[in-house]
Design a protein around this motif. Structure first.
Motif, short mmCIF file in Angstrom:
data_model
loop_
_atom_site.label_atom_id
_atom_site.label_comp_id
_atom_site.label_asym_id
_atom_site.label_seq_id
_atom_site.Cartn_x
_atom_site.Cartn_y
_atom_site.Cartn_z
N PHE A 182 32.30 37.64 67.12
CA PHE A 182 33.10 38.34 68.13
C PHE A 182 32.24 38.79 69.31
O PHE A 182 32.66 38.70 70.47
N LEU A 183 31.04 39.29 69.02
CA LEU A 183 30.15 39.72 70.11
C LEU A 183 29.70 38.53 70.95
O LEU A 183 29.63 38.62 72.18
N SER A 184 29.40 37.40 70.28
CA SER A 184 29.01 36.19 71.01
C SER A 184 30.15 35.71 71.90
O SER A 184 29.95 35.35 73.06
N ASP A 185 31.36 35.71 71.35
CA ASP A 185 32.53 35.31 72.14
C ASP A 185 32.70 36.21 73.35
O ASP A 185 33.03 35.74 74.46
N THR A 186 32.48 37.51 73.15
CA THR A 186 32.63 38.46 74.26
C THR A 186 31.63 38.14 75.37
O THR A 186 31.97 38.14 76.56
N ALA A 187 30.39 37.81 74.99
CA ALA A 187 29.36 37.49 75.99
C ALA A 187 29.73 36.24 76.78
O ALA A 187 29.57 36.19 78.02
N PHE A 188 30.24 35.21 76.10
CA PHE A 188 30.58 33.96 76.78
C PHE A 188 31.94 34.01 77.49
O PHE A 188 32.25 33.14 78.30
N SER A 189 32.74 35.06 77.19
CA SER A 189 34.08 35.12 77.79
C SER A 189 34.02 35.35 79.29
O SER A 189 34.96 34.97 80.01
N TYR A 190 32.94 35.94 79.78
CA TYR A 190 32.86 36.21 81.22
C TYR A 190 32.77 34.91 82.01
O TYR A 190 33.22 34.84 83.16
N GLN A 212 40.25 42.69 76.04
CA GLN A 212 40.67 41.99 74.82
C GLN A 212 39.46 41.63 73.97
O GLN A 212 39.46 41.82 72.74
N MET A 213 38.43 41.11 74.61
CA MET A 213 37.25 40.65 73.88
C MET A 213 36.46 41.82 73.30
O MET A 213 35.98 41.76 72.16
N TRP A 214 36.34 42.91 74.05
CA TRP A 214 35.58 44.05 73.55
C TRP A 214 36.32 44.73 72.40
O TRP A 214 35.69 45.16 71.41
N PHE A 215 37.63 44.83 72.50
CA PHE A 215 38.39 45.41 71.39
C PHE A 215 38.32 44.50 70.16
O PHE A 215 38.31 44.98 69.02
N THR A 216 38.25 43.19 70.37
CA THR A 216 38.08 42.27 69.25
C THR A 216 36.75 42.52 68.56
O THR A 216 36.65 42.51 67.33
N ALA A 217 35.69 42.78 69.35
CA ALA A 217 34.39 43.11 68.77
C ALA A 217 34.46 44.42 67.98
O ALA A 217 33.83 44.55 66.91
N ILE A 218 35.23 45.38 68.47
CA ILE A 218 35.40 46.65 67.75
C ILE A 218 36.11 46.41 66.42
O ILE A 218 35.80 47.05 65.41
N VAL A 219 37.06 45.47 66.40
CA VAL A 219 37.72 45.08 65.15
C VAL A 219 36.68 44.60 64.14
O VAL A 219 36.68 44.98 62.96
N GLY A 220 35.75 43.74 64.61
CA GLY A 220 34.71 43.23 63.73
C GLY A 220 33.79 44.33 63.21
O GLY A 220 33.44 44.34 62.03
N LEU A 221 33.43 45.27 64.08
CA LEU A 221 32.56 46.38 63.67
C LEU A 221 33.27 47.27 62.64
O LEU A 221 32.67 47.68 61.64
#
Length: 463
Positions: A160-168, A290-299
């Motif tokens: 999820f964190l990797s996806d967030t980084a590449f989402s930009y 959306q991506m950051w909240f997805t990372a929070i879901v993972g955490l």
């Protein structure tokens, strides 16, 4: 001086055992990466290829189909090739599937790549816990198997964190392809693992098995004792299919294992894992949020797993499952209600996210880890491999159904009704837990087996 040398050797052997177990547990990390990585990529894949929600569902769920097929053959592969070579095969498939995903030139190619990743997961999820159970020293065996489960949740978070980084940049190819890097490192490390002593004994290679155990344990008396124990266990051959045909009580335990896995998947957890950005989009959040909240879901998933680890042997299985299903029903019901009323203000958005995270906590503390525990505990020794194999296969089939229907449900009955449906499922599962699930806390596997075979009701076999 001799004492110092002996202590140094002992520390080295403990380190070797820990390194071996941790490296094998990294199969869980790879598993988690492949589960989580698709979540952030779907919206960019859909935009580039101009494909429908139905095709996205196929891309997502193809991995679960491959995992179901891989799980079916994993028992034979691990017996024929050995645990180590089976993990290596899984590692090769992880890398190939990741590279093909990143290079995919069409939606069909992505489906094929996800199938390959699924095969890798099917093999690895069967073999890694088995290998860990067979090589881990007794005093850390439970911790190492728990570590494997924890690695899965960490893998999802990292994805999820990797996806967030590449989402930009919107580069979904890097999202999917980058996990080939840890895959290659994992694969290289696997060549350093020893063969499983139990597998070596199964192949009649007793001296090699004793040699591996000596490297991992060091104590000759302990090695001799473990070799003797393995020989004793191997005198009880697996007769799962024959037992299933002949014994109605065994069919009950297999049926319970299958039902438990259906319950785990239809809580709706993997709906969130696979489609979190879409869910947050429907709450009104922009792409970056959306991506950051997805990372929070993972955490949240990672942290809440520690609740289960801390409580499972204090509260017991059923109280934790009761709590988990109730919390999940509340979370899903609240999300559905907010979707029905409309998520207009910032406060309403935050509340809806909080209830979704509440659902995640409910799953991670209960049905996530405990279903797997119960599925292994309720199967009798002679049919344990068969029973666990049936429940694992069911897990992946149910997982595929959930992944392949969520967007169709959203488009068909709407957001609110879809979340309400999963809330109702969780209430039903709470009642099933009361009616059928046994409490196995503090009960030996032998006692559970005796009660099962004596014809006691399923909910009472732990008494």
């Amino acid at each position: 001086m001799s004492t110092i040398v002996e202590n140094t050797i002992a520390v080295r052997r403990v380190s070797t055992a820990l390194f071996t177990c941790v490296l094998a547990a990294l199969a869980g990390l790879m598993f988690g990466l492949d589960i989580g990585v698709i979540s952030g990529a779907t919206q960019f894949i859909q935009k580039e290829f101009a494909i429908s929600d139905r095709m996205i569902e196929w891309i997502v769920s193809a991995m679960m189909l491959g995992a179901a097929v891989g799980a079916l053959g994993a028992g034979w592969i691990s017996a024929a090739l050995g645990r180590k070579r089976s993990l290596i095969l899984g590692g090769v498939l992880f890398v190939l599937g990741s590279l093909l995903s990143g290079a995919a030139w069409s939606p069909d190619t992505l489906v094929a790549a996800r199938l390959i990743l699924g095969l890798a997961i099917g093999v690895a999820t069967f073999t890694a816990p088995l290998y860990l159970a067979e090589v881990a020293p007794e005093y850390i065996r439970g911790a190492m198997i728990s570590l494997y489960q924890l690695m899965i949740t960490i893998g999802i978070l990292v994805a999820f964190l990797s996806d967030t980084a590449f989402s930009y940049s919107g580069n979904w190819r890097w999202m999917l392809g980058i996990i080939a890097v840890p895959g290659i490192l994992f694969l290289l490390g696997l060549f350093m693992l020893p063969d499983s002593p139990r597998w070596l004994m199964m192949r009649g290679r007793k001296e090699e098995a004793a040699g591996v155990l000596h490297r991992l344990r060091g104590d000759r008396e302990q090695v001799a004792r473990e070799v003797s124990d393995i020989e004793e266990q191997l005198r009880t051959p697996q007769k799962g299919w024959h037992l299933f045909l002949q014994n109605a009580n065994f069919r009950r335990s297999v049926g319970l294992g299958v039902l438990l896995q259906v319950m785990q998947q239809f809580t709706g957890m993997n709906v969130v894992m696979y489609y979190a950005p879409r869910i947050f989009r429907d709450m009104g959040y922009a792409t970056s949020a959306q991506m950051w909240f997805t990372a929070i879901v993972g955490l949240t998933n990672v942290l809440a797993t520690f609740i289960a680890i801390g409580l499972v042997d204090r509260w017991g299985r059923k109280p934790i499952l009761y709590t988990g299903f109730a919390v999940m029903a509340l979370g899903m019901g609240a999300v559905g209600t907010m979707m029905h009323l409309g998520v207009a203000t910032h406060g309403e958005q935050i509340f809806t996210v909080a209830m979704l995270l509440t659902f995640i906590v409910g799953f991670a503390m209960s049905a996530g880890p405990l279903i797997w525990t119960l599925c292994s505990e309720v199967q009798p020794l002679k049919g344990r491999d068969f029973g666990i194999g049936c429940s694992t296969f069911t897990n992946w089939v149910a997982n595929m159904i959930v992944g392949a229907t969520f967007l169709t449900l959203l488009n068909g009955i709407g957001n609110a009704a879809t979340f309400w449906l999963y809330a109702v499922f969780n209430l039903i599962f709470l009642m099933i837990t009361f009616a059928l699930v046994p409490e196995t806390k503090g009960v030996t596997l032998e006692q559970i087996e005796r009660n099962l075979m004596a014809g006691k009701s399923l909910r009472d076999i732990g008494q």
